[in-house]
Design a protein around this motif. Structure first.
Motif, PDB file in Angstrom:
ATOM      1  N   LYS A  22       0.897  -1.229  -0.022  1.00 30.82           N
ATOM      2  CA  LYS A  22       0.149  -0.045  -0.104  1.00 30.82           C
ATOM      3  C   LYS A  22       0.996   1.302   0.143  1.00 30.82           C
ATOM      4  O   LYS A  22       0.425   2.029  -0.632  1.00 30.82           O
ATOM      5  CB  LYS A  22      -0.828  -0.047   1.391  1.00 30.82           C
ATOM      6  CG  LYS A  22      -1.622   1.223   1.261  1.00 30.82           C
ATOM      7  CD  LYS A  22      -2.790   1.164   2.450  1.00 30.82           C
ATOM      8  CE  LYS A  22      -3.641   2.240   2.735  1.00 30.82           C
ATOM      9  NZ  LYS A  22      -4.349   2.338   3.910  1.00 30.82           N
ATOM     10  N   ARG A  25       2.393   1.445  -3.584  1.00 26.67           N
ATOM     11  CA  ARG A  25       1.417   2.196  -4.467  1.00 26.67           C
ATOM     12  C   ARG A  25       0.996   3.702  -4.348  1.00 26.67           C
ATOM     13  O   ARG A  25       1.034   4.387  -5.321  1.00 26.67           O
ATOM     14  CB  ARG A  25       0.162   1.528  -4.550  1.00 26.67           C
ATOM     15  CG  ARG A  25       0.475  -0.101  -4.982  1.00 26.67           C
ATOM     16  CD  ARG A  25      -1.014  -0.754  -5.032  1.00 26.67           C
ATOM     17  NE  ARG A  25      -0.882  -1.840  -5.864  1.00 26.67           N
ATOM     18  CZ  ARG A  25      -1.896  -3.097  -5.715  1.00 26.67           C
ATOM     19  NH1 ARG A  25      -3.209  -2.524  -5.267  1.00 26.67           N
ATOM     20  NH2 ARG A  25      -1.770  -3.761  -6.445  1.00 26.67           N
ATOM     21  N   LYS A  26       0.969   4.047  -2.924  1.00 21.90           N
ATOM     22  CA  LYS A  26       0.885   5.551  -2.643  1.00 21.90           C
ATOM     23  C   LYS A  26       1.867   6.403  -3.332  1.00 21.90           C
ATOM     24  O   LYS A  26       1.711   7.518  -4.014  1.00 21.90           O
ATOM     25  CB  LYS A  26       0.637   5.847  -1.213  1.00 21.90           C
ATOM     26  CG  LYS A  26       0.391   7.103  -1.113  1.00 21.90           C
ATOM     27  CD  LYS A  26       0.251   7.245   0.590  1.00 21.90           C
ATOM     28  CE  LYS A  26      -0.031   8.953   0.885  1.00 21.90           C
ATOM     29  NZ  LYS A  26      -0.158   9.040   2.544  1.00 21.90           N
ATOM     30  N   LYS A  29       2.196   6.476  -7.192  1.00 23.79           N
ATOM     31  CA  LYS A  29       1.047   7.297  -7.777  1.00 23.79           C
ATOM     32  C   LYS A  29       1.302   8.697  -7.635  1.00 23.79           C
ATOM     33  O   LYS A  29       1.054   9.520  -8.642  1.00 23.79           O
ATOM     34  CB  LYS A  29      -0.347   6.994  -7.020  1.00 23.79           C
ATOM     35  CG  LYS A  29      -1.426   7.709  -7.747  1.00 23.79           C
ATOM     36  CD  LYS A  29      -2.779   7.248  -7.193  1.00 23.79           C
ATOM     37  CE  LYS A  29      -4.038   7.969  -7.311  1.00 23.79           C
ATOM     38  NZ  LYS A  29      -5.340   7.617  -6.644  1.00 23.79           N
ATOM     39  N   GLU A  30       1.777   9.193  -6.374  1.00 23.84           N
ATOM     40  CA  GLU A  30       2.100  10.557  -6.216  1.00 23.84           C
ATOM     41  C   GLU A  30       3.207  10.841  -7.015  1.00 23.84           C
ATOM     42  O   GLU A  30       3.389  12.276  -7.384  1.00 23.84           O
ATOM     43  CB  GLU A  30       2.148  10.767  -4.681  1.00 23.84           C
ATOM     44  CG  GLU A  30       0.839  10.294  -3.875  1.00 23.84           C
ATOM     45  CD  GLU A  30       1.260  10.531  -2.273  1.00 23.84           C
ATOM     46  OE1 GLU A  30       0.328  10.884  -1.720  1.00 23.84           O
ATOM     47  OE2 GLU A  30       2.513  10.705  -2.099  1.00 23.84           O
TER      48      GLU A  30
END
Length: 311
Positions: A22, A25-26, A29-30
């Motif tokens: 998690k 992925r954060k 993405k950012e």
């Protein structure tokens, strides 16, 4: 940026596989380069997160990293082979000990172990010369130094956290923020390793009279009105003690007298000078005699210094 994969992903070492995924992925993405074209910092975060996730998503590589067997890039740590060497030595010196099995060395490990066993039998099993050695840790300190000590040199002592103290020799002409290296004054080595060094960062305390300009010493010298008009021999402080200086007749405020060779005398550099800026100090009270004299003097000798001539 920290290279530790847990720090890169912002998770604890006890994080679950789902928490690690998690977090990755954060960040991905950012910080994706497609969302931040030309942003080098974002691209670096994206790549670092990918490297960290590749290491931690595999339970085996994660466990090896946690045990210190591999580094953050997945490469074997150099000291691992040294630990194998020590284990082989212990095994070779004790024929009753069941030695550990070492993966990844194959025949090389067997040959090396047999060599050590023979050496142990011939030499009595003493492998002290192959013991783990490590250089001692470096120590870092901060020391405030009086202005004159920094200018002329001297010695000071630092109180150590564990008790005792450490003498620090201050060379002539050290500057504010300079760091001194004291070889062999750090933490003790292990297994006969070298002692670490001590690094002492200096801060020079301001002086009420002197200022430093490179290797020159600057100061402001108050003089009286009559000394400025008539000239005088006055005492001037220097970093080496007071000296007599001639104030020229007709001296003016802001005039600078240069005392050659009275500045910083640091090894390997030319000796600096002392720069004495004159400042005319009027008496606290102007008495009637001085006032009458100046009134009469103004009538016949008045001038305007702002125009460079007579009024």
């Amino acid at each position: 940026m920290s290279e530790d994969p847990y720090d890169v992903l912002g998770v604890a070492k006890t994080a679950s596989a789902a928490e690690i995924k998690k977090a990755y992925r954060k960040i991905a993405k950012e910080s994706h380069p497609d969302l931040h074209p030309g942003d080098a910092a974002a691209e670096a975060r994206f790549k670092a997160a990918g490297t960290a996730f590749e290491l931690l998503k595999d339970p085996e590589t994660r466990a090896r990293y946690d045990r210190g067997e591999i580094d953050a890039s997945g490469q074997e740590r150099p000291q691992r082979r040294q630990r194998y060497y020590r284990d082989f030595a212990e095994d070779a010196g004790n024929p009753y000990r069941q030695g550990p099995r070492y993966e990844g060395f194959g025949d090389e490990a067997d040959i090396f172990a047999e060599f050590l066993r023979r050496q142990a039998r011939q030499g009595g099993g003493d492998f002290s010369s192959h013991a783990f050695r490590a250089r001692g840790a470096d120590a870092h300190y901060a020391l405030e130094v009086p202005f004159l000590t920094a200018a002329t040199g001297g010695a000071m002592r630092i109180s150590l956290p564990g008790g005792g103290d450490l003498e620090v020799k201050i060379p002539k002409g050290v500057a504010d923020g300079q760091t001194l290296r004291l070889r062999g004054k750090g933490g003790p080595g292990q297994g006969g390793g070298a002692t670490g060094d001590a690094y002492v960062t200096l801060s020079v305390r301001p002086h009420p009279v002197f200022r430093r300009a490179g290797d020159d010493i600057a100061m402001t010298l108050p003089i009286t009105l009559d000394e400025a008009v008539l000239g005088a021999k006055v005492e001037v402080p220097t970093i080496a003690g007071p000296v007599k200086v001639t104030v020229p007749k007709g001296a003016t405020g802001g005039q600078v007298l240069r005392l050659r060779g009275r500045g910083i005398a640091a090894p390997g550099r030319a000796v600096g000078d002392q720069l004495v800026e004159l400042k005319i100090a009027m008496p606290q009270e102007v008495d009637d005699d001085l006032a009458r004299f100046m009134e009469e003097w103004r009538k016949t000798h008045g001038y305007d210094p702002r125009k460079g001539g007579k009024a």
